[in-house]
Design an enzyme around this catalytic site. Structure first.
Site, mmCIF file in Angstrom:
data_model
loop_
_atom_site.group_PDB
_atom_site.id
_atom_site.type_symbol
_atom_site.label_atom_id
_atom_site.label_comp_id
_atom_site.label_asym_id
_atom_site.label_seq_id
_atom_site.Cartn_x
_atom_site.Cartn_y
_atom_site.Cartn_z
ATOM 1 N N SER A 1 0.826 -1.211 0.000
ATOM 2 C CA SER A 1 0.000 0.000 0.000
ATOM 3 C C SER A 1 0.858 1.259 0.000
ATOM 4 O O SER A 1 0.345 2.365 0.110
ATOM 5 C CB SER A 1 -0.923 0.003 1.228
ATOM 6 O OG SER A 1 -0.170 -0.151 2.412
ATOM 7 N N ASN B 1 -1.558 -2.677 13.206
ATOM 8 C CA ASN B 1 -3.014 -2.493 13.190
ATOM 9 C C ASN B 1 -3.440 -1.226 13.934
ATOM 10 O O ASN B 1 -4.287 -0.464 13.450
ATOM 11 C CB ASN B 1 -3.703 -3.721 13.786
ATOM 12 C CG ASN B 1 -3.424 -4.968 12.958
ATOM 13 O OD1 ASN B 1 -2.905 -4.869 11.847
ATOM 14 N ND2 ASN B 1 -3.757 -6.136 13.488
ATOM 15 N N THR C 1 -39.969 27.770 -8.163
ATOM 16 C CA THR C 1 -40.262 26.429 -7.671
ATOM 17 C C THR C 1 -40.612 25.640 -8.935
ATOM 18 O O THR C 1 -41.196 26.205 -9.872
ATOM 19 C CB THR C 1 -41.451 26.389 -6.686
ATOM 20 O OG1 THR C 1 -42.624 26.830 -7.355
ATOM 21 C CG2 THR C 1 -41.216 27.273 -5.461
ATOM 22 N N HIS C 2 -40.215 24.401 -8.992
ATOM 23 C CA HIS C 2 -40.385 23.572 -10.209
ATOM 24 C C HIS C 2 -39.709 24.223 -11.417
ATOM 25 O O HIS C 2 -40.138 24.013 -12.553
ATOM 26 C CB HIS C 2 -41.866 23.326 -10.530
ATOM 27 C CG HIS C 2 -42.680 22.915 -9.345
ATOM 28 N ND1 HIS C 2 -42.842 21.604 -8.974
ATOM 29 C CD2 HIS C 2 -43.363 23.655 -8.445
ATOM 30 C CE1 HIS C 2 -43.605 21.550 -7.881
ATOM 31 N NE2 HIS C 2 -43.923 22.788 -7.539
ATOM 32 N N SER D 1 -14.568 26.768 -26.980
ATOM 33 C CA SER D 1 -14.717 25.520 -27.710
ATOM 34 C C SER D 1 -13.677 25.486 -28.813
ATOM 35 O O SER D 1 -13.278 26.530 -29.344
ATOM 36 C CB SER D 1 -16.126 25.460 -28.303
ATOM 37 O OG SER D 1 -16.130 24.681 -29.476
ATOM 38 N N LYS E 1 -18.312 30.255 -27.944
ATOM 39 C CA LYS E 1 -18.659 29.556 -26.692
ATOM 40 C C LYS E 1 -17.955 30.113 -25.457
ATOM 41 O O LYS E 1 -16.795 30.488 -25.502
ATOM 42 C CB LYS E 1 -18.316 28.063 -26.819
ATOM 43 C CG LYS E 1 -19.189 27.309 -27.785
ATOM 44 C CD LYS E 1 -20.664 27.322 -27.419
ATOM 45 C CE LYS E 1 -20.969 26.423 -26.253
ATOM 46 N NZ LYS E 1 -20.863 25.010 -26.594
ATOM 47 N N GLU F 1 -19.243 22.614 -14.237
ATOM 48 C CA GLU F 1 -19.647 21.279 -14.710
ATOM 49 C C GLU F 1 -18.779 20.195 -14.076
ATOM 50 O O GLU F 1 -19.260 19.112 -13.732
ATOM 51 C CB GLU F 1 -19.552 21.208 -16.237
ATOM 52 C CG GLU F 1 -20.640 22.014 -16.921
ATOM 53 C CD GLU F 1 -20.454 22.078 -18.431
ATOM 54 O OE1 GLU F 1 -20.008 21.096 -19.033
ATOM 55 O OE2 GLU F 1 -20.765 23.142 -19.002
ATOM 56 N N TYR G 1 -8.837 -6.522 12.804
ATOM 57 C CA TYR G 1 -8.256 -6.063 11.546
ATOM 58 C C TYR G 1 -8.345 -7.144 10.477
ATOM 59 O O TYR G 1 -8.132 -8.332 10.726
ATOM 60 C CB TYR G 1 -6.776 -5.662 11.748
ATOM 61 C CG TYR G 1 -6.133 -5.210 10.451
ATOM 62 C CD1 TYR G 1 -6.268 -3.903 10.011
ATOM 63 C CD2 TYR G 1 -5.445 -6.111 9.641
ATOM 64 C CE1 TYR G 1 -5.712 -3.493 8.804
ATOM 65 C CE2 TYR G 1 -4.890 -5.718 8.434
ATOM 66 C CZ TYR G 1 -5.023 -4.409 8.016
ATOM 67 O OH TYR G 1 -4.490 -4.013 6.815
ATOM 68 N N GLN H 1 -7.154 -2.174 4.291
ATOM 69 C CA GLN H 1 -6.164 -1.370 3.575
ATOM 70 C C GLN H 1 -6.844 -0.579 2.453
ATOM 71 O O GLN H 1 -6.327 0.441 2.008
ATOM 72 C CB GLN H 1 -5.081 -2.304 3.012
ATOM 73 C CG GLN H 1 -3.990 -1.613 2.259
ATOM 74 C CD GLN H 1 -2.798 -2.521 2.036
ATOM 75 O OE1 GLN H 1 -2.042 -2.833 2.956
ATOM 76 N NE2 GLN H 1 -2.632 -2.989 0.813
HETATM 77 N N1 ARG Z 1 -0.876 -1.438 5.071
HETATM 78 C C1 ARG Z 1 -1.786 -1.922 6.059
HETATM 79 C C2 ARG Z 1 -3.089 -1.122 5.935
HETATM 80 O O1 ARG Z 1 -3.049 -0.128 5.310
HETATM 81 C C3 ARG Z 1 -1.215 -1.730 7.423
HETATM 82 C C4 ARG Z 1 -1.714 -2.682 8.458
HETATM 83 C C5 ARG Z 1 -1.233 -4.022 8.198
HETATM 84 N N2 ARG Z 1 -1.505 -4.950 9.248
HETATM 85 C C6 ARG Z 1 -1.400 -6.228 9.061
HETATM 86 N N3 ARG Z 1 -1.657 -6.981 10.049
HETATM 87 N N4 ARG Z 1 -1.099 -6.722 7.890
HETATM 88 O O2 ARG Z 1 -4.105 -1.513 6.442
#
Ligand code: ARG
Length: 459
Positions: free
Chosen positions: A23, A110, A155-156, A277, A283, A290, A317, A322
């Protein structure tokens, strides 16, 4: 790359699995929170005698050096690491040796990741609040200049009653104040520290969770370790507050797009926020508005994504969690980008009061006032409503407006009509008479403006 978690497994994973599992691409932005959290952890471990003061100093010094190098760009997070937590710990041990390995005592990734995310989103929340306030200020400033500029209220999407443009804009200021309130409320539950919950069950070490929490600016600690590591409500709450705010911005965006069209021409967006445009030279497209409207869908998607990820996860966890980050980071980035473009776009737009007034002069938006006039002369409202309807139909057939219909004609419908009728249906008077609290009269709009400015100041 050797894994810090090589316990019973060989720790040799397939590179495809490594890449899938990692991650760091999206969590490296939390490096500052991770390091600050670790510094507080080292301080707590020393205060409790779990590590020595000199070990604490070595850890803190090493972490400070890493932070400095990351900020200056001298050090880049190693993308081969699984996540930012692993990277910092590995870098620390590389720099200070064996002592670095003591940092993870009485802690788990965790509780660490839950801590970092709360701290990171706390910062995002503060930035979003500041940008939201800037937009409220921009809206309020324009409203102040146009507290007496008459336009049709709808309204509407049918012309209904005259209102001032200031009144109209203050409606959006009120929505955004509620957004600020929601963000402040969500921050309360976000600002609860999970650190010390460890993997899921707490720890055998004599830790001081409150010390760590207060060093890091938390108001409270999670009261149950399993909840502490698996609670992501704060991210869901932030995403829902942001979704509601985007819904507000999207409604305003829609108004701006309509108002900037030739059909309305109530406003002209400045060139700085208008695109052309590639083929049609005439334009003036409201692309910014938007895009704000379009990006609303993506923030809703981020909310739905996280709710769906969390649904059905057993305690505590799970790696699924993640997946909590990219969506919430994306939503924060998107909302900030929208707010950044919106405030100056509002502040710099040209308001075509001439076109607003012209639109207000047709569409019989003073018909309610005509009925109210008869009510004041003693007719019950339902009868007055009916009579006014007949008069409007007559005007429509004759190509007249209520203001141009001669008194004799009015008197054919009721002897209650007198000369004072014209003052009663004058558009300006129609706006000015709406003095009920929160109404569109100039004095009421002034009160709204003063109230909003007061709230902004005291927030
Ligand atoms: N990269 C993990 C996350 O974002 C960190 C926690 C990982 N914990 C584990 N027990 N693998 O959640």
């Amino acid at each position: 790359m050797p894994k810090l978690w090589t316990g019973v497994t060989a720790g040799i994973t397939d590179p495809i699995a490594d890449d899938f599992n990692s991650s760091i691409r999206f969590d490296s932005r939390m490096y500052r929170q991770d390091i600050e959290g670790s510094m507080a952890h080292a301080a707590m471990l020393a205060a409790r005698g779990i590590i020595s003061d000199s070990e604490r100093d070595a850890l803190t010094g090493g972490l400070a050096g890493i932070l400095e190098d990351l900020e200056s760009g001298a050090l880049q997070p190693d993308m081969r690491c699984e996540d930012i937590h692993m990277f910092v710990e590995q870098e620390l041990t590389g720099r200070i040796g064996e002592t670095g390995k003591k940092l993870h005592t009485a802690r788990s990734r965790n509780d660490q990741v839950a801590l970092d995310l709360r701290m990171y989103l706390r910062g995002e929340c503060a930035e979003i609040c500041a940008l939201t306030k800037a937009l409220v200020t921009a809206l309020t400033d324009v409203a102040e200049r146009h507290k007496a500029s008459i336009m049709p209220g709808y309204t509407h999407l049918q012309r209904a009653q005259p209102v001032s443009f200031g009144h109209y804009l203050m409606a959006y200021a009120m929505m955004l104040l509620r957004d600020l309130d929601r963000l402040a409320d969500c921050r309360k539950r976000m600002n609860v520290s999970p650190i010390g919950c460890c993997a899921l069950a707490g720890t055998t070490y004599d830790t001081d969770r409150r010390m760590e929490a207060s060093l890091l600016g938390f108001d409270e600690i999670a009261r149950n370790s399993m909840d502490g590591v698996s609670d992501r409500d704060f991210a869901v709450e932030l995403l829902s507050a942001l979704s509601i705010e985007m819904m507000h911005l999207s409604r305003l965006a829609e108004e701006l797009i309509l108002w900037a069209s030739w059909e309305f021409k109530f406003i002209e967006l400045s060139d700085a926020y208008t695109t052309g445009s590639s083929i049609m030279p005439q334009k003036r497209n409201a692309d910014m508005a938007e895009l704000v409207r379009g990006k609303t869908g993506r923030v809703y998607g981020d909310l739905l994504g996280l709710l769906t990820t969390l649904k059905g996860l057993p305690l505590a966890y799970n790696k699924d969690m993640q997946e909590d980050k990219e969506g919430v980071f994306d939503a924060c980035y998107t909302v900030k980008a929208c707010l950044r473009v919106f405030a100056p776009m509002i502040a710099s737009m040209r308001v075509r009061t001439d076109n607003m007034l012209r639109a207000a002069q047709t569409g019989f938006i003073n018909a309610t006032d005509l009925a109210d006039y008869l009510v004041r002369k003693g007719l019950p409202f339902r009868s007055a409503y009916k009579l006014s309807g007949q008069i409007v139909a007559r005007c429509m057939a004759d190509g007249q407006v209520l203001e141009s219909l001669p008194l004799e004609v009015y008197r054919e419908y009721s002897p209650l009509f007198g000369e004072d009728l014209y003052a009663a249906i004058d558009l300006k008077a129609c706006v000015e008479k709406r003095i009920s609290e929160g109404g569109t009269s100039e004095s009421s709009v002034e009160k709204q403006i003063a109230w909003v400015r007061m709230v902004l100041e005291h927030d």
